[in-house]
Write an enzyme that holds these catalytic residues in place. Structure first.
Site, PDB file in Angstrom:
ATOM      1  N   GLY B  40       0.811  -1.258   0.196  1.00  0.00           N
ATOM      2  CA  GLY B  40       0.015  -0.055  -0.298  1.00  0.00           C
ATOM      3  C   GLY B  40       0.868   1.191  -0.004  1.00  0.00           C
ATOM      4  O   GLY B  40       2.003   1.156   0.642  1.00  0.00           O
ATOM      5  N   GLY B  42      -0.543   4.641   0.375  1.00  0.00           N
ATOM      6  CA  GLY B  42      -1.340   5.878   0.809  1.00  0.00           C
ATOM      7  C   GLY B  42      -0.349   6.709   1.991  1.00  0.00           C
ATOM      8  O   GLY B  42       0.921   6.134   1.969  1.00  0.00           O
ATOM      9  N   ALA B  44      -0.228   6.255   5.072  1.00  0.00           N
ATOM     10  CA  ALA B  44       0.474   5.371   6.144  1.00  0.00           C
ATOM     11  C   ALA B  44       1.653   4.696   5.633  1.00  0.00           C
ATOM     12  O   ALA B  44       2.524   4.451   6.059  1.00  0.00           O
ATOM     13  CB  ALA B  44      -0.507   4.368   6.642  1.00  0.00           C
ATOM     14  N   GLY B  45       1.499   3.771   4.338  1.00  0.00           N
ATOM     15  CA  GLY B  45       2.591   3.181   3.750  1.00  0.00           C
ATOM     16  C   GLY B  45       3.892   4.134   3.586  1.00  0.00           C
ATOM     17  O   GLY B  45       5.077   3.711   3.683  1.00  0.00           O
ATOM     18  N   PHE B 144     -15.007  21.173  12.172  1.00  0.00           N
ATOM     19  CA  PHE B 144     -15.155  19.941  11.616  1.00  0.00           C
ATOM     20  C   PHE B 144     -15.844  19.272  12.589  1.00  0.00           C
ATOM     21  O   PHE B 144     -16.022  19.376  13.980  1.00  0.00           O
ATOM     22  CB  PHE B 144     -13.967  19.055  11.355  1.00  0.00           C
ATOM     23  CG  PHE B 144     -13.754  18.534   9.925  1.00  0.00           C
ATOM     24  CD1 PHE B 144     -13.406  19.659   8.982  1.00  0.00           C
ATOM     25  CD2 PHE B 144     -13.921  17.420   9.401  1.00  0.00           C
ATOM     26  CE1 PHE B 144     -13.315  19.365   7.804  1.00  0.00           C
ATOM     27  CE2 PHE B 144     -13.951  17.137   8.052  1.00  0.00           C
ATOM     28  CZ  PHE B 144     -13.608  18.093   7.068  1.00  0.00           C
ATOM     29  N   ASP B 240      -8.268  -5.720   0.136  1.00  0.00           N
ATOM     30  CA  ASP B 240      -7.369  -6.608  -0.055  1.00  0.00           C
ATOM     31  C   ASP B 240      -6.452  -7.324   1.196  1.00  0.00           C
ATOM     32  O   ASP B 240      -6.481  -8.485   1.492  1.00  0.00           O
ATOM     33  CB  ASP B 240      -6.623  -6.309  -1.223  1.00  0.00           C
ATOM     34  CG  ASP B 240      -7.571  -6.027  -2.609  1.00  0.00           C
ATOM     35  OD1 ASP B 240      -8.524  -6.536  -2.591  1.00  0.00           O
ATOM     36  OD2 ASP B 240      -6.833  -5.230  -3.262  1.00  0.00           O
ATOM     37  N   GLN B 259     -18.387   3.564   8.409  1.00  0.00           N
ATOM     38  CA  GLN B 259     -19.018   4.984   8.490  1.00  0.00           C
ATOM     39  C   GLN B 259     -19.481   5.389   7.060  1.00  0.00           C
ATOM     40  O   GLN B 259     -19.187   5.225   6.087  1.00  0.00           O
ATOM     41  CB  GLN B 259     -17.911   5.896   8.578  1.00  0.00           C
ATOM     42  CG  GLN B 259     -18.437   7.531   8.830  1.00  0.00           C
ATOM     43  CD  GLN B 259     -17.195   8.251   9.327  1.00  0.00           C
ATOM     44  OE1 GLN B 259     -16.418   8.645   8.531  1.00  0.00           O
ATOM     45  NE2 GLN B 259     -17.333   8.781  10.611  1.00  0.00           N
ATOM     46  N   HIS B 261     -20.860   8.606   5.232  1.00  0.00           N
ATOM     47  CA  HIS B 261     -20.580  10.182   5.373  1.00  0.00           C
ATOM     48  C   HIS B 261     -22.096  10.952   5.011  1.00  0.00           C
ATOM     49  O   HIS B 261     -22.628  10.414   3.977  1.00  0.00           O
ATOM     50  CB  HIS B 261     -19.348  10.432   4.219  1.00  0.00           C
ATOM     51  CG  HIS B 261     -18.910  11.959   4.484  1.00  0.00           C
ATOM     52  ND1 HIS B 261     -19.602  12.912   3.889  1.00  0.00           N
ATOM     53  CD2 HIS B 261     -17.893  12.284   4.974  1.00  0.00           C
ATOM     54  CE1 HIS B 261     -18.973  14.005   4.286  1.00  0.00           C
ATOM     55  NE2 HIS B 261     -17.798  13.630   4.737  1.00  0.00           N
ATOM     56  N   LEU B 271     -17.639  11.896  -2.612  1.00  0.00           N
ATOM     57  CA  LEU B 271     -17.451  12.624  -1.612  1.00  0.00           C
ATOM     58  C   LEU B 271     -17.430  14.158  -1.785  1.00  0.00           C
ATOM     59  O   LEU B 271     -16.827  14.770  -2.464  1.00  0.00           O
ATOM     60  CB  LEU B 271     -16.169  12.458  -0.874  1.00  0.00           C
ATOM     61  CG  LEU B 271     -15.902  13.201   0.586  1.00  0.00           C
ATOM     62  CD1 LEU B 271     -16.854  12.853   1.627  1.00  0.00           C
ATOM     63  CD2 LEU B 271     -14.205  12.899   1.038  1.00  0.00           C
ATOM     64  N   GLU B 274     -16.965  17.571   4.460  1.00  0.00           N
ATOM     65  CA  GLU B 274     -17.679  17.950   5.615  1.00  0.00           C
ATOM     66  C   GLU B 274     -17.081  19.311   5.818  1.00  0.00           C
ATOM     67  O   GLU B 274     -17.732  20.188   6.494  1.00  0.00           O
ATOM     68  CB  GLU B 274     -17.063  17.202   6.909  1.00  0.00           C
ATOM     69  CG  GLU B 274     -17.708  17.327   8.109  1.00  0.00           C
ATOM     70  CD  GLU B 274     -17.532  16.363   9.071  1.00  0.00           C
ATOM     71  OE1 GLU B 274     -17.170  15.247   8.631  1.00  0.00           O
ATOM     72  OE2 GLU B 274     -17.561  16.633  10.482  1.00  0.00           O
ATOM     73  N   ARG B 305     -20.593  12.323  12.087  1.00  0.00           N
ATOM     74  CA  ARG B 305     -21.044  11.928  10.930  1.00  0.00           C
ATOM     75  C   ARG B 305     -22.066  10.826  11.061  1.00  0.00           C
ATOM     76  O   ARG B 305     -22.950  10.928  10.214  1.00  0.00           O
ATOM     77  CB  ARG B 305     -19.834  11.234  10.060  1.00  0.00           C
ATOM     78  CG  ARG B 305     -18.788  12.368   9.461  1.00  0.00           C
ATOM     79  CD  ARG B 305     -17.698  11.789   8.773  1.00  0.00           C
ATOM     80  NE  ARG B 305     -17.176  12.944   8.276  1.00  0.00           N
ATOM     81  CZ  ARG B 305     -15.777  12.725   7.529  1.00  0.00           C
ATOM     82  NH1 ARG B 305     -15.342  11.270   7.696  1.00  0.00           N
ATOM     83  NH2 ARG B 305     -15.166  13.622   7.116  1.00  0.00           N
ATOM     84  N   HIS B 372     -18.246   5.477   3.687  1.00  0.00           N
ATOM     85  CA  HIS B 372     -17.043   6.347   3.492  1.00  0.00           C
ATOM     86  C   HIS B 372     -15.728   5.650   4.161  1.00  0.00           C
ATOM     87  O   HIS B 372     -14.643   5.719   3.504  1.00  0.00           O
ATOM     88  CB  HIS B 372     -17.515   7.715   4.008  1.00  0.00           C
ATOM     89  CG  HIS B 372     -16.330   8.553   3.993  1.00  0.00           C
ATOM     90  ND1 HIS B 372     -15.873   8.972   2.952  1.00  0.00           N
ATOM     91  CD2 HIS B 372     -15.709   9.189   5.139  1.00  0.00           C
ATOM     92  CE1 HIS B 372     -14.895   9.891   2.878  1.00  0.00           C
ATOM     93  NE2 HIS B 372     -14.691   9.962   4.301  1.00  0.00           N
ATOM     94  N   GLU B 403      -5.909   2.936   7.243  1.00  0.00           N
ATOM     95  CA  GLU B 403      -7.328   2.369   7.329  1.00  0.00           C
ATOM     96  C   GLU B 403      -7.558   0.913   7.341  1.00  0.00           C
ATOM     97  O   GLU B 403      -8.667   0.403   7.989  1.00  0.00           O
ATOM     98  CB  GLU B 403      -8.335   3.057   5.927  1.00  0.00           C
ATOM     99  CG  GLU B 403      -9.611   2.839   6.218  1.00  0.00           C
ATOM    100  CD  GLU B 403     -10.535   3.431   5.056  1.00  0.00           C
ATOM    101  OE1 GLU B 403      -9.802   4.059   4.171  1.00  0.00           O
ATOM    102  OE2 GLU B 403     -11.766   3.000   4.998  1.00  0.00           O
ATOM    103  N   ARG B 414     -15.593   7.483  13.464  1.00  0.00           N
ATOM    104  CA  ARG B 414     -14.591   8.103  13.264  1.00  0.00           C
ATOM    105  C   ARG B 414     -15.069   9.685  13.210  1.00  0.00           C
ATOM    106  O   ARG B 414     -15.951  10.011  12.325  1.00  0.00           O
ATOM    107  CB  ARG B 414     -13.657   7.967  11.944  1.00  0.00           C
ATOM    108  CG  ARG B 414     -12.818   8.433  11.826  1.00  0.00           C
ATOM    109  CD  ARG B 414     -11.658   8.144  10.599  1.00  0.00           C
ATOM    110  NE  ARG B 414     -12.212   8.300   9.173  1.00  0.00           N
ATOM    111  CZ  ARG B 414     -12.366   9.365   8.681  1.00  0.00           C
ATOM    112  NH1 ARG B 414     -11.845  10.593   9.082  1.00  0.00           N
ATOM    113  NH2 ARG B 414     -13.004   9.446   7.231  1.00  0.00           N
ATOM    114  N   SER B 419      -8.737  10.594  10.237  1.00  0.00           N
ATOM    115  CA  SER B 419      -8.114   9.410   9.426  1.00  0.00           C
ATOM    116  C   SER B 419      -6.848   9.862   8.798  1.00  0.00           C
ATOM    117  O   SER B 419      -5.671   9.031   8.880  1.00  0.00           O
ATOM    118  CB  SER B 419      -9.157   9.010   8.440  1.00  0.00           C
ATOM    119  OG  SER B 419      -9.439  10.324   7.381  1.00  0.00           O
ATOM    120  N   LEU B 420      -6.576  11.109   8.139  1.00  0.00           N
ATOM    121  CA  LEU B 420      -5.085  11.487   7.769  1.00  0.00           C
ATOM    122  C   LEU B 420      -4.371  11.384   8.880  1.00  0.00           C
ATOM    123  O   LEU B 420      -3.042  11.021   8.775  1.00  0.00           O
ATOM    124  CB  LEU B 420      -5.325  12.660   6.988  1.00  0.00           C
ATOM    125  CG  LEU B 420      -6.148  12.669   5.767  1.00  0.00           C
ATOM    126  CD1 LEU B 420      -6.416  14.333   5.301  1.00  0.00           C
ATOM    127  CD2 LEU B 420      -5.526  11.821   4.584  1.00  0.00           C
TER     128      LEU B 420
END
Lengths: 320, 601
Positions: B40, B42, B44-45, B144, B240, B259, B261, B271, B274, B305, B372, B403, B414, B419-420
Site C-alpha cells: 500500500g 497511501g 500510512a505506507g 469539523f 485486499d 462509516q 458520510h 465525497l 464536511e 457523521r 465512506h 485504514e 471516526r 483518518s489522515l
C-alpha cells in the site's frame, strides 16, 4: 443532454497478440448524466470483459483514467459523454506520447521518470527540527496553489506537441512540478532550479501551443506555470542559455529595426563565440541559401522605429 | 541532477541506478527479497517507508501508482490541536475523539494519536505540504464535525491530495533507498506458526506471480467501503489487505463499523467534504428546513457523521426528502458567496458542477449518506504490530497501519480529519517499531512453489472454467443489499436477509465466469479476485452487526436503539474457521480516563 444509442469506437491493442491497433465498436444506450467512465464500465461489465483501461477513485482526484476521446485527452470519470457525441459516435484511444500496454492502458514509466529530472521535492533553506510551522503568507501560498492541484493524470503529457517530436523534453507535468517548488517561499533551491530548467529540454523548448492547458482537468494549467517560470528566470538573470538569448535577441532586433533580423537571431541564440554551436547550425543556413530562402543580407527597418520603442517603454512602465 | 531518465523494470521504478537490494534471483526464478515489504502506498505506507528507507532494504507493493492511492481523495482536513485559531488543547482533542467513537475507541491509542498530532503537522509542513494560511501566516484551521474547536488543518479542500503528493515527492528524494513495485497486486500473506514470512504478489502488467520474502511485512492497504452501492470509496478499496490477513488465519476486528458520510453526491456517492459544513454550509430537507436542529441542536450540521447521516436518513425515510423521489437532502452553500466557495471549497464546486450539473453558488447540491470509512480492520497494538487472537498475543513480523488496521482510535465512529492524522501518526510509529523488529528478525525460508501454487489454484478456479455466472450482477446485488439492508440503519430481520443474500452470492461466485484469458493487464481477473474479497468481508460486516444487539456509533439497530455498555463495550473479533466459516469472539476496550457516558451533541 442527448439520450439514445451511441456507438463507441474503441482502439484495441494487445501487443502480445496483435500486430497493429484495431477499432472495435460497442453500442451503448446513453442515460442522462453519464460519465465516460460509467459508459466504459457498462461496456466492460455487460458486453466485453476483456477491455482494459485504468481507473480508481471515480471522482477526478487520483488521475488514473486519462484517455483520448475524439482525439483529445480527458479524464474519463469527469467527462460527460453527452458533451462529446458527434453524429452518434464516440472514439476512444489511449493517451498519446506513450507506448500502449494493452487497449487504453499505456506505459507510464517515462512519465514518472521525467519528474526525477526536476528534483520534485522541497529543498528547504535550513534543516531545523520542525518545532513549529514555517510562516507563509496567504499570498505566497496562492502562488503555488494552482501548480499543487496537479493530479498527474498525464492528459497534458499526452497532447503535448513538443513531446511528440522530442521525448527528451521535460514536458508539462514535470515543469508544473518544478514551478511548485520554484515559487514555494519555503524552498531554498530556486536559483539552481531555474538554472537547470533553463537549459536544453527545459522551459524554452515549450512552443506555447497551449494544448496542455486546454487538456488539464485541474487548475494546474501547465502553460501558465511555464510562462511564470520563464518570466522569473529572465527577471533573475538566467540569461546564459539558448532560450534566454533567443528572447533577448528578439527584443534587441525588434527594438533596433522594428522587425525581426533573422540573420542575427540564430547567431545570438547559439552565441557568437560558440564555435561548435555555430558550426552545428551552418548546414541549415547553407541549405536555405542554396534554395534561395535566406533572409535578405541587408536588414530592413520599419519607418518609425521610435514608435516601436515607445511600445516597449510603455510596457516597462506597465510592468513596474 | 540527472538529465537522463533511467527506467527500472516495467511496473516498478528504481529511483537511482546505484540502488541495491532489489530482485535477488533464486534457483527457481525471481524470488524477491527485502528486509521490509510494505503493501500500500497511501499516507500510512509512504510515511512508514520514509522512516525505513536508508536504514533497511525496503520495498512498497501497490496495486496503483503511489500518487493514485485513495488517501489523496480526502478533502477537508487533518486534525491537530495547534490552537492557531482558538484555545484548543490536546486534552480536548482526546476527549472529542473518545466521545466521537461512542466510547469504543481504545483510549491509550487515542492519546498517542492526539499527543503526536501537532508534531505530525509541523513535520508535514516542513516536508513541503502546502497548507492554507491565516492572516498571521500560520496554518489555518477550520471547524469539523464532532470537534469542539477549530482543529482541521487544510489545503483548500484537497488536504489528502496535498499530503499524499508531499510524501510521494519524498519517494523521489529517497532515490534508490526505496523500491516501489507499482501496479503489483498482493494476493497472499504468508504466515506460519505465528510468524510472518512475506507475501505473494502479481505484476499486473504481465500477470507474473512472485513471492516476496521479508523479515517484516506492513499492510497499509486501505479500507473496504467498496461493497456498498452508494460509496465514496475508490474502485480499488476492496479490502485486499484485510482479507489476505483473514485468510492467513488471523482475526479481523470491528468489521461491522462502517462509516456513512452525510454528504455523498446524490446517486454517485462521491465525497463532498464536511469542510462544506465546517465553512458554514447548511443541510436542508425537501421542505427547505434545517432539520439538524431536531437531532443535534448544539452542533447542528457539525455533529459527528453517524448522527448527521442518521438524521438525513430519517428525514428521507419519513417522506421529507428532496427531489421527485424524495430520496435526498440538500447541501446549501449559497449564503457563503461565490468568493468563499471558490477559495475554500473549489473541489466541491467542481464535483457538483461536473457530475450533477449543479452550480453550488446558485443552487443547493443534492446529497445522500455514502459509505465512506472502514472503522474495522486488522487489529494491532499501539505500535501497529498485528494481534493474533483475543488474548492480545502478537504475530511476529507483521504490522498494519492506516485504514486497513484497527488500533482502534476511531471505535464505532471516526471523527472527520482523524483518518489522515491516524495514517501519518501510526505509519511513522510502525516504521520506528519495524526498524527495531527487523534488526533482530531473521529471513525465513518459504516454500515458494507451494505459495504460488496456492494463489494459482484460486485464480485457475475462476479463470479456467466453463462457468456461467456473470461477475457484474453478483457485485451489483451485493452492493445493493449492503447499502439497503446493512447501511445507515439496520435491524435483525434486515441483517438476516442480507446475510442470506451474501451467502447465496458467495455460492454463485464459485461459478463466476472470467472472459479475459490473457495474462497481461487482465483487469477482468482482478475484478473477480476483488469481488471474492468483497463477498468474504461483507459477510463479516453483516455477521458482526447481527450479533451486536445495540446501537453504537455508526452501527444503528432499529430493534436495539440504545447503547448497551454492559454487554457490548467490547471489540468484535472475527476468525476464519477451517471450513471457510467464521467465528466471533470479543475483547475488551481500553479505557484510561473517560468512563462511558451518554453521547449528546
Amino acid at each position: 443532454m442527448s439520450n439514445g444509442e451511441v456507438t463507441f469506437i474503441i482502439e484495441r491493442f494487445d501487443p502480445e497478440k496483435d500486430t497493429a491497433p484495431y477499432p472495435q465498436e460497442y453500442k451503448v444506450i446513453l442515460e442522462p448524466g453519464q460519465t465516460l467512465l460509467n459508459c466504459l464500465n457498462n461496456i466492460k461489465w455487460t458486453q466485453d470483459q476483456t477491455l482494459a483501461y485504468r481507473y480508481s477513485c471515480g471522482s477526478a482526484i487520483c488521475g488514473s483514467c486519462a484517455m483520448r476521446i475524439n482525439g483529445k485527452a480527458v479524464l474519463a470519470c469527469k467527462t460527460q459523454v453527452s458533451d462529446c457525441v458527434k453524429d452518434g459516435v464516440i472514439r476512444l484511444a489511449p493517451i498519446g506520447n506513450t507506448k500502449v500496454v494493452r487497449d487504453l492502458v499505456v506505459d507510464l514509466e517515462p512519465f514518472w521518470n521525467a519528474l526525477k529530472r526536476v528534483r520534485p521535492y522541497l529543498t528547504p533553506d535550513s534543516q531545523d527540527a520542525p518545532e513549529k510551522e514555517r510562516e507563509q503568507t496567504a499570498e505566497e501560498f496562492s502562488k503555488i496553489d494552482p501548480s499543487t492541484t496537479c493530479i498527474m493524470c498525464g492528459a497534458c503529457y499526452s497532447d503535448c506537441n513538443v513531446l511528440e517530436v522530442d521525448n527528451q523534453f521535460l514536458g508539462p507535468v514535470a515543469l508544473a512540478k518544478a514551478h511548485r517548488f520554484i515559487f514555494d517561499s519555503r524552498d531554498g533551491g530556486g536559483h539552481q532550479r531555474l538554472t537547470e530548467i533553463s537549459e536544453t529540454n527545459g522551459i524554452w523548448d515549450c512552443t506555447h501551443c497551449g494544448e496542455c492547458t486546454t487538456r488539464c482537468p485541474t487548475e494546474t494549467k501547465p502553460l501558465s506555470r511555464i510562462e511564470e517560470i520563464k518570466v522569473k528566470a529572465m527577471a533573475e538573470g538566467h540569461h546564459g542559455n539558448a532560450g534566454a538569448r533567443h528572447v533577448l535577441g528578439f527584443r534587441e532586433t525588434v527594438g533596433r529595426r522594428g522587425l525581426l533580423d533573422e540573420n542575427y537571431l540564430p547567431l545570438r541564440t547559439v552565441g557568437f563565440f560558440n564555435i561548435p554551436g555555430l558550426l552545428s547550425i551552418m548546414p541549415v543556413g547553407l541549405r536555405m541559401m542554396w534554395r534561395g530562402k535566406n533572409p535578405p543580407m541587408i536588414p530592413h527597418y520599419v519607418d518609425k522605429v521610435g514608435e516601436v520603442n515607445n511600445i516597449f517603454a510603455r510596457f516597462e512602465e506597465f510592468r513596474k | 541532477m540527472k538529465w537522463t531518465a533511467q527506467s527500472g523494470e516495467r511496473g516498478s521504478y528504481i529511483l537511482d541506478l546505484e540502488c541495491g537490494g532489489a530482485g535477488q534471483y533464486s534457483e527457481r526464478g525471481v524470488m524477491y527479497s527485502h528486509d521490509v515489504v510494505i503493501v500500500g502506498s497511501g499516507l500510512a505506507g509512504l510515511r512508514a517507508a520514509q522512516e525505513l528507507a536508508g536504514n533497511l532494504d525496503v520495498a512498497i507493493i501497490t496495486k496503483v501508482y503511489p500518487s493514485r492511492s485513495h488517501s489523496g481523495a480526502a478533502q477537508g482536513g487533518v486534525a491537530a490541536a495547534l490552537a492557531n485559531m482558538d484555545g484548543d488543547s490536546i486534552e480536548a482533542h482526546i476527549y472529542d475523539t473518545v466521545k466521537g467513537s461512542d466510547f469504543l475507541g481504545d483510549q491509550d491509542a487515542i492519546e498517542i494519536m492526539c499527543n503526536d498530532a501537532p508534531r505530525t503537522i509541523y513535520e508535514m509542513e516542513h516536508l513541503g505540504c502546502p497548507f492554507s494560511r491565516t492572516d498571521e501566516n500560520k496554518i489555518a484551521q477550520r471547524a469539523f464535525g464532532g470537534h469542539s474547536f477549530l482543529r482541521a488543518c487544510f489545503s483548500a479542500d484537497r488536504t489528502g491530495h496535498a499530503l499524499l503528493h508531499t510524501l510521494f515527492e519524498q519517494t523521489y528524494k529517497m532515490g534508490g533507498k526505496l523500491q516501489v513495485y507499482s501496479e503489483w497486486y498482493m494476493t497472499r500473506l504468508i504466515v506460519e506458526d505465528g510468524v510472518c514470512k512475506g507475501v505473494v504478489a502479481m505484476d499486473i502488467a504481465t500477470g507474473r506471480m512472485e513471492v516476496f520474502s521479508a523479515k517484516v511485512v506492513l499492510f497499509a492497504s486501505g479500507g473496504y467501503g467498496r461493497s456498498f452501492e452508494i460509496t465514496s470509496n475508490a474502485y480499488a478499496n476492496t479490502g485486499d489487505g484485510a482479507i489476505a490477513t483473514y485468510r492467513a488465519g488471523l482475526p479481523l476486528q470491528d468489521m461491522e463499523f462502517v462509516q456513512f458520510h452525510p454528504t455523498g453526491l446524490y446517486q454517485h456517492g462521491i465525497l463532498l467534504s464536511e469542510a462544506a459544513r465546517g465553512e458554514g454550509g447548511y443541510l436542508l430537507n425537501g421542505n427547505g428546513e434545517r432539520f439538524m436542529d431536531k437531532y443535534a441542536p448544539g452542533k447542528m450540521e457539525l455533529a459527528p457523521r453517524d448522527i448527521v447521516s442518521r438524521s438525513e436518513q430519517t428525514e428521507i425515510n419519513e417522506g421529507r426528502g428532496a427531489g421527485p423521489d424524495k430520496d435526498y437532502v440538500l447541501l446549501d452553500l449559497r449564503h457563503l458567496g461565490e468568493a468563499k466557495i471558490l477559495e475554500r471549497l473549489p473541489q466541491i464546486y467542481h464535483l457538483a458542477k461536473d457530475f450533477l450539473g449543479v452550480d453550488a453558488v446558485t443552487d443547493p447540491v443534492p446529497t445522500q449518506p455514502t459509505a465512506h470509512y472502514s472503522m474495522g480492520g486488522i487489529p494491532t497494538d499501539n505500535d501497529c504490530q498485528v494481534i493474533l487472537d483475543e488474548t492480545g498475543a502478537k504475530v511476529e513480523g507483521f504490522f498494519a497501519a492506516g485504514e486497513c488496521s484497527c488500533v482502534s482510535v476511531h471505535g464505532a465512529n471516526r471523527l472527520g480529519t482523524n483518518s489522515l492524522l491516524e495514517a501519518l501518526v501510526f505509519g511513522r510509529r510502525a516504521g520506528k517499531k519495524i526498524l527495531e523488529a527487523a534488526s533482530t528478525a531473521k529471513s525465513s525460508s518459504i516454500d515458494e512453489k507451494r505459495e504460488i501454487a496456492a494463489v494459482r489454484a484460486g485464480i485457475d478456479k475462476i479463470v479456467n472454467t466453463s462457468a456461467k455466472e456473470e461477475l457484474h450482477p453478483i457485485r451489483k446485488e451485493l452492493k445493493n443489499v449492503m447499502t439497503y439492508k446493512a447501511g445507515v440503519y439496520r435491524s435483525g430481520s434486515e441483517l438476516a436477509e442480507a446475510h442470506k443474500k451474501v451467502t447465496e452470492l458467495q455460492e454463485r461466485f464459485k461459478h463466476v465466469r472470467v472472459d479475459d484469458k490473457r495474462e497481461n493487464f487482465n483487469t477482468n481477473m482482478l475484478e473477480a479476485i476483488e469481488l471474492g474479497h468483497m463477498l468474504e468481508y461483507s459477510e463479516l460486516i453483516v455477521a458482526g452487526a447481527e450479533a451486536r444487539e445495540e446501537s453504537r456509533g455508526a452501527h444503528a439497530r432499529t430493534d436495539f436503539p440504545t447503547r448497551d455498555d454492559e454487554k457490548w463495550l467490547n471489540h468484535t473479533m472475527a476468525f476464519r474457521k477451517g471450513d471457510g466459516g467464521y467465528e466471533l469472539k470479543y475483547r475488551p476496550v481500553v479505557i484510561t480516563r473517560f468512563e462511558p457516558e451518554e453521547r449528546k451533541y
